[in-house]
Design an enzyme around this catalytic site. Sequence first.
Site, PDB file in Angstrom:
ATOM      1  CE  LYS A 146      -3.718  -2.579   2.148  1.00  0.00           C
ATOM      2  NZ  LYS A 146      -4.319  -3.082   3.383  1.00  0.00           N
TER       3      LYS A 146
ATOM      4  CD  GLN B  48      -3.216  -4.674   6.537  1.00  0.00           C
ATOM      5  OE1 GLN B  48      -3.088  -3.720   5.777  1.00  0.00           O
ATOM      6  NE2 GLN B  48      -3.857  -5.778   6.174  1.00  0.00           N
TER       7      GLN B  48
ATOM      8  CG  ASP C  89      -9.891  -0.701   4.647  1.00  0.00           C
ATOM      9  OD1 ASP C  89      -9.626  -0.979   3.460  1.00  0.00           O
ATOM     10  OD2 ASP C  89      -9.141  -0.962   5.593  1.00  0.00           O
TER      11      ASP C  89
END
Length: 259
Positions: A28, A72, A95
């Site tokens: 990322k 994460q 997200d």
Amino acid sequence: MKEAGVHAGLAVIIVGDDPASRVYVNNKKKMCADIGILSEEYALPAETTQEELLNLVRTLNDKKDIHGILVQLPLPKHIDEKTVLNTIVPEKDVDAFHPVNVGKIMIGDFDFLPCTPAGIMELIAESGIDLEGKNCVVVGRSNIVGKPMAMLLLHKNATVTICHSKTRNLKEICKTADVLVAAVGRAQMITDEYVKEGAVVIDVGMNRLENKKLVGDVDFDSVAPHTSAITPVPGGVGPMTIVTLMKNTVTAAKKANNM
Ligand code: NDP
């Protein structure tokens, strides 16, 4: 955006030292660097308390040069994932895990799309596959992949079936699919016996074999000859997930700056 002095920024939080999470975070960060998004990494030790993590999220919620916040997953067991994800303000929830964003996806009026399903929808669209009226089977019903995937397919007028670990006759149901999405987390479980001739097969799974090889949920070699299109692992869905994260971060930066 550059001309307007707007520089999109993404904060990535990683707790602990899970090697797979480290790889995802590095990927990322690399794509952020490649396309000119500012990325800030917050690497916290595994023994970080929930309150410490929540305080960091709250600080980032208020930080003007950060437009997207990504935590994460998975988090260490002593931290409640739901509490952490719900603390991210919906405007920075790139997200799309916050209940507000999940609800918006449900009614088809969204700011951010969930990264993996949206990446898959882009692959399907770019491949010229029309979903209207097609039988789509999604194997897996997680909040991250399976459920939002089914919803996005439904928004495109597909007829959608969701399967899970309690589904009976999984093979037979999969065999009805014009488009089969495997998001199970079981190495090479979907063999040619699950696939109709000419189907489109999307493999979301990322599984490490004992020999360290990365494989999907689909047994690519037996399935591929029977498909009209198939995504490989590695490649395929994984990179598209990151692409959507980048898009969401840019969207968040634009919205924050009324662009
Ligand atoms: P989860 O473990 O949260 O969900 C797995 C789903 O598969 C569950 O709904 C489970 O059913 C179902 N399932 C498990 N075993 C079976 C079975 N034998 N038959 C039918 N269904 C079964 O996983 P995720 O959704 O988070 O991830 C799935 C896979 O995708 C993993 O390999 C993960 O690493 C990968 N992944 C890849 C991404 C990418 O960018 N490429 C992004 C996110 C995930 P039940 O609900 O009944 O337990």
